[in-house]
Design a protein around this motif. Structure first.
Motif, PDB file in Angstrom:
ATOM      1  N   ASP A  95       0.945   4.032   1.618  1.00  0.00           N
ATOM      2  CA  ASP A  95       1.143   4.707   2.870  1.00  0.00           C
ATOM      3  C   ASP A  95       1.847   3.713   3.818  1.00  0.00           C
ATOM      4  O   ASP A  95       1.797   4.153   4.972  1.00  0.00           O
ATOM      5  CB  ASP A  95      -0.013   5.603   3.429  1.00  0.00           C
ATOM      6  CG  ASP A  95      -1.160   4.498   3.850  1.00  0.00           C
ATOM      7  OD1 ASP A  95      -1.268   3.298   3.179  1.00  0.00           O
ATOM      8  OD2 ASP A  95      -2.067   4.966   4.503  1.00  0.00           O
ATOM      9  N   ALA A 149       4.722   5.500   6.240  1.00  0.00           N
ATOM     10  CA  ALA A 149       4.187   6.307   7.234  1.00  0.00           C
ATOM     11  C   ALA A 149       3.413   5.575   8.320  1.00  0.00           C
ATOM     12  O   ALA A 149       3.617   5.769   9.506  1.00  0.00           O
ATOM     13  CB  ALA A 149       3.222   7.387   6.417  1.00  0.00           C
ATOM     14  N   GLN A 150       2.593   4.843   7.901  1.00  0.00           N
ATOM     15  CA  GLN A 150       1.713   4.160   8.935  1.00  0.00           C
ATOM     16  C   GLN A 150       2.583   2.915   9.810  1.00  0.00           C
ATOM     17  O   GLN A 150       2.269   2.939  10.948  1.00  0.00           O
ATOM     18  CB  GLN A 150       0.571   3.176   8.465  1.00  0.00           C
ATOM     19  CG  GLN A 150      -0.450   4.163   7.731  1.00  0.00           C
ATOM     20  CD  GLN A 150      -1.749   3.452   7.863  1.00  0.00           C
ATOM     21  OE1 GLN A 150      -2.361   2.932   8.797  1.00  0.00           O
ATOM     22  NE2 GLN A 150      -2.485   3.401   6.438  1.00  0.00           N
ATOM     23  N   GLN A 210       0.877  -1.508   0.091  1.00  0.00           N
ATOM     24  CA  GLN A 210      -0.037  -0.141  -0.027  1.00  0.00           C
ATOM     25  C   GLN A 210       0.876   1.314   0.037  1.00  0.00           C
ATOM     26  O   GLN A 210       1.893   1.365   0.453  1.00  0.00           O
ATOM     27  CB  GLN A 210      -1.034  -0.191   1.203  1.00  0.00           C
ATOM     28  CG  GLN A 210      -0.401   0.034   2.592  1.00  0.00           C
ATOM     29  CD  GLN A 210      -1.289  -0.356   3.632  1.00  0.00           C
ATOM     30  OE1 GLN A 210      -1.966  -1.321   3.992  1.00  0.00           O
ATOM     31  NE2 GLN A 210      -1.910   0.872   4.402  1.00  0.00           N
TER      32      GLN A 210
END
Length: 439
Positions: free
Chosen positions: A16, A19-20, A14
């Motif tokens: 993002d 960041a997650q 994915q």
């Protein structure tokens, strides 16, 4: 209200993910400023007033009123009585665990804790002398739970290393002494023990009082006050590490029963709400099965509220492209406990560089390492396994270099030292070497 636990679902594909992933991993070792200030005051007070301050804080924080520190001293007879009074099953389990821990650390000492030396061709002797610390302090947590396993894991390697005195401190709120903890102290060979805890116990060990002897090093986990105190006394004494919340990372290929993996995630989540449990797996259907097991098993757990808070706040189920990527992410995390729950764990173990302890195969639950496998369960947390190691015999020893330069060796080494010393502008260093050169 029905409790539920939904660890963050992520996939490395994915957009993002980075960041997650970073946000979920984040935990700061920085202590609250108010705790730091309070700890500084307690340390200074104990350093100034000794026993009187320790008694005052024990009265205030543990609700334990004693006329003097002798009343808070656990006598050897009391430790033995606690051991003798255990049910046979507990007594045998404690002895079996202690023997396995002792055997492992004896092997560790033989491999990494011995003195050695060799001689150059010119007769110069070079080597290393390994000697044990004279006196260490071990902190055993009390209050929310009792940890006899922590007694074994801290005291036994110190004993194997040859430490002269092992001083144990353990809080006993309202005077409630745990027989297993006392019995573990007897089995592990603790020299002296005191029923005090918190920052005041760390201060007493670091600075010494009329009753509590000053030690050379303090090991063992504790709450935020204990961690802050250990950080502040470092330099006066040695410490093992500043431990953060407990962690487990499971690398799974989908071959292990999902219930086993769910329970392994629970095993760390139940420690406290900040503990972290992460699953890395390339099989999305298996991750779904683990989530189903979490939902089904959670209501059966006595500490379900703590587990739910931990998994919801810091847990993660991560779908990876393959096991190679899972291993690479594991090295980035550098977890405290790393389970390789695979049909062929030895295929993946060479790819794993950073972890406090690595548990290979479906039958190797992390909990076996906590209690009785043998290796130490005091492990680096919060990514510090990138540069630090489990507690071991080497933590209770120190090394001195041995140098004996022969007359012939001085003729070889002297000119080298002279040139470098003059280059640093340290003429006395140079002259000391030059004086030993033959005309």
């Amino acid at each position: 209200m029905t409790l539920s636990a939904s660890p963050l679902r992520l996939a490395t594909t994915q957009a993002d993910f980075e960041a997650q992933f970073k946000a979920r991993l984040h935990w700061s070792a920085d202590t609250d400023a108010a705790i730091e200030q309070r700890v500084a005051e307690i340390l200074a007070d104990v350093q100034r007033r000794g026993d009187a301050a320790v008694l005052e804080y024990t009265r205030r924080f543990d609700g334990l009123d004693a006329p003097d520190l002798q009343a808070l001293t656990l006598q050897p007879e009391e430790l033995k009585a606690a051991f003798d009074g255990l049910p046979p099953a507990q007594r045998e389990a404690l002895q079996a665990a202690a023997q396995r821990v002792r055997s492992y650390h004896e092997a560790q000492k033989k491999a990494s804790g011995e003195s050695w030396s060799y001689r150059d061709a010119d007769g110069t002797l070079l080597g290393q002398k390994v000697t044990p610390l004279d006196r260490v302090g071990i902190y055993v947590p009390g209050g929310k739970a009792a940890y006899p396993s922590s007694v074994l894991m801290n005291a036994i390697p110190a004993h194997v290393a040859g430490v002269g005195e092992i001083i144990m401190v353990v809080p006993t709120p309202r005077g409630e002494k745990n027989p297993l903890v006392l019995a573990a102290a007897y089995v592990a060979g603790v020299t002296r023990a005191f029923t005090v805890g918190g920052a005041q116990a760390v201060a007493a060990l670091a600075y010494g009082t009329a009753t509590v002897p000053a030690v050379d090093k303090i090991t063992g986990p504790g709450n935020a006050y204990v961690a802050a105190a250990k950080r502040r006394v470092f330099g006066t004494v040695g410490i093992d590490m500043i431990a953060g919340p407990s962690e487990i990372l499971v690398l799974a290929d989908g071959s292990t029963p999902a219930d086993w993996v769910a329970m392994d995630l629970f095993s760390q989540a139940e420690h406290d709400e900040l503990a972290q449990s992460i699953l890395l797996c390339p099989d999305a259907a298996y991750i779904d099965a683990v989530q189903e097991a979490i939902d089904r098993l959670l209501p059966t757990m006595p500490r379900s509220e703590i587990i739910a808070a931990s998994l919801n706040g810091r847990g993660a189920l991560i779908h990876t492209r393959d096991m190679e990527e899972a291993c690479a992410i594991s090295n980035r995390i550098a977890p405290e406990h790393l389970e390789v729950s695979s049909a062929d764990p030895h295929r993946w173990e060479p790819l794993l560089k950073h972890a406090g302890a690595i548990f290979l195969g479906a039958y190797t639950s992390e909990s076996l390492g906590d209690y009785c496998a043998g290796p130490n369960h005091v492990l680096p947390t919060s990514g510090t396994a990138r540069f630090s190691s489990p507690l071991g015999v080497y933590d209770f020893q120190k090394r001195s270099s041995l140098i004996e330069v022969s007359a012939a060796g001085a003729q070889v080494l002297g000119p080298i030292a002279s040139v470098l010393a003059h280059g640093e502008g340290l003429q006395a260093h140079a002259r000391a070497a030059e004086l030993r050169l033959k005309p």
